[in-house]
Design an enzyme around this catalytic site. Sequence first.
Site, PDB file in Angstrom:
ATOM      1  N   GLN A 195      -5.250 -23.620 -76.666  1.00 30.89           N
ATOM      2  CA  GLN A 195      -5.379 -22.186 -76.403  1.00 30.89           C
ATOM      3  C   GLN A 195      -4.558 -21.802 -75.175  1.00 30.89           C
ATOM      4  OE1 GLN A 195     -10.018 -22.638 -77.294  1.00 30.89           O
ATOM      5  NE2 GLN A 195      -9.593 -20.640 -76.419  1.00 30.89           N
ATOM      6  N   PHE A 249     -12.439 -21.965 -80.161  1.00 29.61           N
ATOM      7  CA  PHE A 249     -13.771 -21.547 -79.691  1.00 29.61           C
ATOM      8  C   PHE A 249     -13.999 -21.853 -78.224  1.00 29.61           C
ATOM      9  CE2 PHE A 249     -14.211 -22.661 -84.273  1.00 29.61           C
ATOM     10  CZ  PHE A 249     -14.347 -21.371 -84.752  1.00 29.61           C
ATOM     11  N   GLU A 257      -9.331 -24.367 -74.480  1.00 28.24           N
ATOM     12  CA  GLU A 257      -8.815 -23.527 -73.386  1.00 28.24           C
ATOM     13  C   GLU A 257      -8.287 -24.432 -72.278  1.00 28.24           C
ATOM     14  OE1 GLU A 257     -11.364 -20.287 -72.157  1.00 28.24           O
ATOM     15  OE2 GLU A 257     -10.402 -20.138 -70.192  1.00 28.24           O
ATOM     16  N   ARG A 272     -19.678 -16.213 -65.133  1.00 31.69           N
ATOM     17  CA  ARG A 272     -20.014 -15.321 -66.245  1.00 31.69           C
ATOM     18  C   ARG A 272     -21.521 -15.345 -66.550  1.00 31.69           C
ATOM     19  NH1 ARG A 272     -17.195 -11.999 -69.885  1.00 31.69           N
ATOM     20  NH2 ARG A 272     -15.083 -12.446 -69.233  1.00 31.69           N
ATOM     21  N   ARG A 275     -17.123 -19.939 -76.575  1.00 27.05           N
ATOM     22  CA  ARG A 275     -17.396 -18.550 -76.974  1.00 27.05           C
ATOM     23  C   ARG A 275     -18.573 -17.925 -76.217  1.00 27.05           C
ATOM     24  NH1 ARG A 275     -16.893 -17.232 -83.372  1.00 27.05           N
ATOM     25  NH2 ARG A 275     -16.083 -15.117 -83.210  1.00 27.05           N
ATOM     26  N   THR A 289     -12.693 -12.981 -65.621  1.00 25.30           N
ATOM     27  CA  THR A 289     -13.373 -12.594 -64.385  1.00 25.30           C
ATOM     28  C   THR A 289     -12.506 -12.883 -63.164  1.00 25.30           C
ATOM     29  OG1 THR A 289     -14.512 -14.718 -64.331  1.00 25.30           O
ATOM     30  CG2 THR A 289     -15.656 -12.890 -65.391  1.00 25.30           C
ATOM     31  N   ALA A 349     -11.375 -15.277 -73.392  1.00 28.45           N
ATOM     32  CA  ALA A 349     -12.063 -14.122 -72.817  1.00 28.45           C
ATOM     33  C   ALA A 349     -12.043 -12.897 -73.741  1.00 28.45           C
ATOM     34  CB  ALA A 349     -11.483 -13.779 -71.435  1.00 28.45           C
ATOM     35  N   GLU A 395     -15.782 -12.740 -78.718  1.00 30.29           N
ATOM     36  CA  GLU A 395     -16.977 -13.432 -78.259  1.00 30.29           C
ATOM     37  C   GLU A 395     -18.288 -12.664 -78.421  1.00 30.29           C
ATOM     38  OE1 GLU A 395     -14.796 -14.032 -74.511  1.00 30.29           O
ATOM     39  OE2 GLU A 395     -15.829 -15.953 -74.437  1.00 30.29           O
TER      40      GLU A 395
HETATM   41  N1  MTE Z   1     -12.441 -17.002 -84.271  1.00 33.69           N
HETATM   42  C1  MTE Z   1     -11.955 -18.051 -84.963  1.00 33.69           C
HETATM   43  N2  MTE Z   1     -11.825 -17.931 -86.282  1.00 33.69           N
HETATM   44  N3  MTE Z   1     -11.605 -19.211 -84.338  1.00 33.69           N
HETATM   45  C2  MTE Z   1     -11.748 -19.377 -82.984  1.00 33.69           C
HETATM   46  O1  MTE Z   1     -11.425 -20.437 -82.440  1.00 33.69           O
HETATM   47  N4  MTE Z   1     -12.475 -18.340 -80.854  1.00 33.69           N
HETATM   48  C3  MTE Z   1     -13.331 -17.338 -80.246  1.00 33.69           C
HETATM   49  C4  MTE Z   1     -13.056 -15.960 -80.831  1.00 33.69           C
HETATM   50  N5  MTE Z   1     -13.061 -16.012 -82.256  1.00 33.69           N
HETATM   51  C5  MTE Z   1     -12.277 -18.281 -82.224  1.00 33.69           C
HETATM   52  C6  MTE Z   1     -12.598 -17.093 -82.929  1.00 33.69           C
HETATM   53  C7  MTE Z   1     -13.181 -17.271 -78.807  1.00 33.69           C
HETATM   54  S1  MTE Z   1     -14.007 -18.386 -77.845  1.00 33.69           S
HETATM   55  C8  MTE Z   1     -12.431 -16.306 -78.200  1.00 33.69           C
HETATM   56  S2  MTE Z   1     -12.325 -16.182 -76.521  1.00 33.69           S
HETATM   57  C9  MTE Z   1     -11.676 -15.333 -78.981  1.00 33.69           C
HETATM   58  O2  MTE Z   1     -11.774 -15.546 -80.379  1.00 33.69           O
HETATM   59  C10 MTE Z   1     -10.215 -15.407 -78.547  1.00 33.69           C
HETATM   60  O3  MTE Z   1      -9.393 -14.583 -79.265  1.00 33.69           O
HETATM   61  P1  MTE Z   1      -9.217 -13.035 -78.918  1.00 33.69           P
HETATM   62  O4  MTE Z   1      -9.053 -12.932 -77.446  1.00 33.69           O
HETATM   63  O5  MTE Z   1      -8.007 -12.681 -79.676  1.00 33.69           O
HETATM   64  O6  MTE Z   1     -10.455 -12.352 -79.387  1.00 33.69           O
HETATM   65  N1  LUZ Z   2     -11.903 -18.026 -69.427  1.00 33.80           N
HETATM   66  C1  LUZ Z   2     -11.644 -17.763 -68.144  1.00 33.80           C
HETATM   67  C2  LUZ Z   2     -12.770 -17.285 -70.126  1.00 33.80           C
HETATM   68  O1  LUZ Z   2     -10.854 -18.477 -67.533  1.00 33.80           O
HETATM   69  N2  LUZ Z   2     -12.233 -16.703 -67.555  1.00 33.80           N
HETATM   70  C3  LUZ Z   2     -13.103 -15.907 -68.189  1.00 33.80           C
HETATM   71  O2  LUZ Z   2     -13.621 -14.963 -67.614  1.00 33.80           O
HETATM   72  C4  LUZ Z   2     -13.407 -16.209 -69.527  1.00 33.80           C
HETATM   73  N3  LUZ Z   2     -14.281 -15.481 -70.205  1.00 33.80           N
HETATM   74  C5  LUZ Z   2     -14.570 -15.802 -71.454  1.00 33.80           C
HETATM   75  C6  LUZ Z   2     -13.941 -16.881 -72.044  1.00 33.80           C
HETATM   76  N4  LUZ Z   2     -13.043 -17.608 -71.385  1.00 33.80           N
HETATM   77 MO1  MOS Z   3     -13.103 -18.219 -75.564  1.00 33.04          MO
HETATM   78  S1  MOS Z   3     -14.686 -19.249 -74.722  1.00 33.04           S
HETATM   79  O1  MOS Z   3     -12.713 -17.399 -74.153  1.00 33.04           O
HETATM   80  O2  MOS Z   3     -11.949 -19.426 -75.615  1.00 33.04           O
END
Ligand code: MTE
Ligand code: LUZ
Ligand code: MOS
Length: 748
Positions: A191, A222, A226, A304, A336, A434, A503, A706
């Site tokens: 990610q 998910f 990251e 968070r 997530r 954050t 995030a 999320e």
């Molecule tokens: N949806 C799918 N299908 N697969 C994933 O890995 N990750 C989730 C969410 N939805 C995820 C998902 C998480 S943890 C985050 S932070 C967001 O997608 C990230 O993507 P976005 O910022 O485009 O919403």
């Molecule tokens: N990652 C991060 C995150 O580095 N800062 C955030 O605030 C955050 N929030 C949600 C998911 N990933």
């Molecule tokens: Mo989502 S926990 O911010 O990858």
Amino acid sequence: MKNIDSKGHVTGKSIYLDDIPTIQGTLYAAVYSSPSAHGIIQSVDYSKALALFGVEKILTFDDIKGENQIGGIFPDEELLAEKEVHFQGQPIAVVIAKSESIAFKARKLIEIDILEKEVIIDAREAQKKGQLIMPPRIFKSGNLDLAWSVCEYIFEGRASSNGQEHLYLETQGAYAIPLENGNIKISSSTQGPTAVQRAAAKVLDVGMHNIEVDVVRLGGGFGGKEDQATPWAIMAAMGVQILNKPVKLILSRMDDMKMTGKRHPYDSDYKIGLSKDFKILAYEVHFYQNAGAAADLSPAVLGRTLFHATNAYHIPNTRLTAYSCKTNLPPNTAFRGFGGPQGMFVIEAALAHAAKKLKISTHILQKKNLLKTGDEFPYGQIAEGVVLNKLWSDLDSKFDLKAVENRIHNFNQENTYSKKGFSLMPIAFGISFTKTPMNQARALVHIYSDGTVGISTGAVEMGQGVNTKMLQIAASSFGIHPNKVKLETTNTTRVANTSPTAASATADLNGKALLKACTALLERLKNSVAIKFDVNIDNVSFENDLVYIDNVPTEMTWEQLVDQAFLERVCLTENGHYATPIINFDMETQKGHPFAYHVFGLALTEVTVDCLRGTYEFDAVKIIHDFGKSMNPSVDMGQIEGGLVQGMGWMTLEEIRYNKEGRLLSNTLSAYKIPDIYAVPKEIIVYPVETEGSEMAILKSKAVGEPPLMYGIGAYFAIDKAVMAFNPNAKLEMSAPFTAEKVLMGLY
Ligand code: MTE
Ligand code: LUZ
Ligand code: MOS
């Protein structure tokens, strides 16, 4: 517009890391990890493994040219253990061989002698022994001490939630190949392409410009990728640096489960105070976060938890203390919701506790204390655009809460061994990293001379549909058919210094950057039209692959215009940069305006418990969700359903177990149960509520990644109600997940 990846996914044609064609001579790596959760390495004997035919090299910390350090927030994590090991599954060496099976065979031949040290797996125990990742972090608001004295009711208790395995379908992995002049290209399932690039450069002792990271898409992240996609990518790159051959490293499912961190388990003590008319006046919590053996993202996750400790409620007097506790588990990481769900679980537990004692329905307390526009969060931000009361009355008018309550009451009167329960779960989730500086993104747009368009952004597609949203932005900006637009891979040479895809802010940040780039290109093209037709630039627009003047189509096609502009030597490439305005946070005072906006929603969950077996089925989850103005309802609906079910899994079925020695027991798919089609609610209804959105949301379409996970918390409290209906004297701990075993213990 449909998700552009749907067809590729269902036909199996989408490319994931393991589908990238390998180059001849590619070597394969397997990671050798610590069999002990805490100890001093006395000796490691690699001789038998090295003697195996086909083994090319075993990398250890000795082979690291730069720093043996991968800690992202604090430098407290070695890539390959030198002297001391801190968790079972901590990487010690990397076996590189001609095939994957030889690498795995060789790994088994490695012998190690470890002097065992004390193993701590419990967060409270670590805190008592002073094992903290950092000093406790505290949020304060109002005057708590004074507030207790005016409370009519005060309740104290304990609530805990367990971790959660990410279980992305695609396990962690990377494929690194040598380029000329010592440069290395890494294809990574990450990610955070820039995080991989930065850490790899540091460990290999080269510049970031020597490392190119490329990501096609992930089979799910998910949060698990990251920060924790990085070690595997660096290991593969080290192999390339030393052997000058391509190296592929993909974790097996069991290796992935044991070597990588998960959602943080939390244990918490709460104290909540209410006025005579059930207003929450005071709230105090001590959160014990189980960080695992290194910081990883734990400090940010802890933050968070504090930001979301009061969830969707206004509480004027608070003291929220959070400890990040160092234990001998794999370093826990983003998942997530990022600590938010853990914080929300505690306030919901406190409200459910209070309601039981007061002999009222929990939703009376919830409704009474819902956040309103103008209320101040404990961290100083003033809530804006709050629609919680509207969502509540919408839900009530659609489903009639009183009728639901009566229906369930009657069912429970008539049935002895089957009981129903329901719960409401409001959410308020803050959108933005954050850490304010992370809220920036870039996009690179090429219009090719034939009128087709190539887009690169910092966004990583991981199933959430961000590529579809990016494509929509470009196609609608230029008024051209989406099949003229291509989403390029996410690559650090095209878009640099990116924040991870995380995030929930990816579409907002990268989409805004993309919109800026498209807008700049549009201005140039409009100018070209304005000169040719001798009209004002404001009268020019593009629609249906045609040039419009005064909203009337001309003969000129998009292709002709682009060709003309190219001949006029107009620059057809643009880079867009976006940084979220307004947001700020002061770490000294722990106050500020950290979030661009909040996402709101409300879920109604109904469950039926089989009181002979302790099993349960979810009858329905009905959700009213604040999408703002959704730019892609079908993608967003998929996020709501997926997030909900993932959250329900965390609250009900998914049980991570370590033994006292720190060994992961739930290390296979037969020992770790995630929701399947039979576990999902029989009915999921999602009502979109169109709200004003936010100027800081892309095209006013609010982030959706999320927030829906937290609807799943409602599952826990619905079960709790059903169990209480069978056994009103049940002494239920607030301890998630609410597995069938725990239900049975509660029933009897
Ligand atoms: N949806 C799918 N299908 N697969 C994933 O890995 N990750 C989730 C969410 N939805 C995820 C998902 C998480 S943890 C985050 S932070 C967001 O997608 C990230 O993507 P976005 O910022 O485009 O919403
Ligand atoms: N990652 C991060 C995150 O580095 N800062 C955030 O605030 C955050 N929030 C949600 C998911 N990933
Ligand atoms: Mo989502 S926990 O911010 O990858």
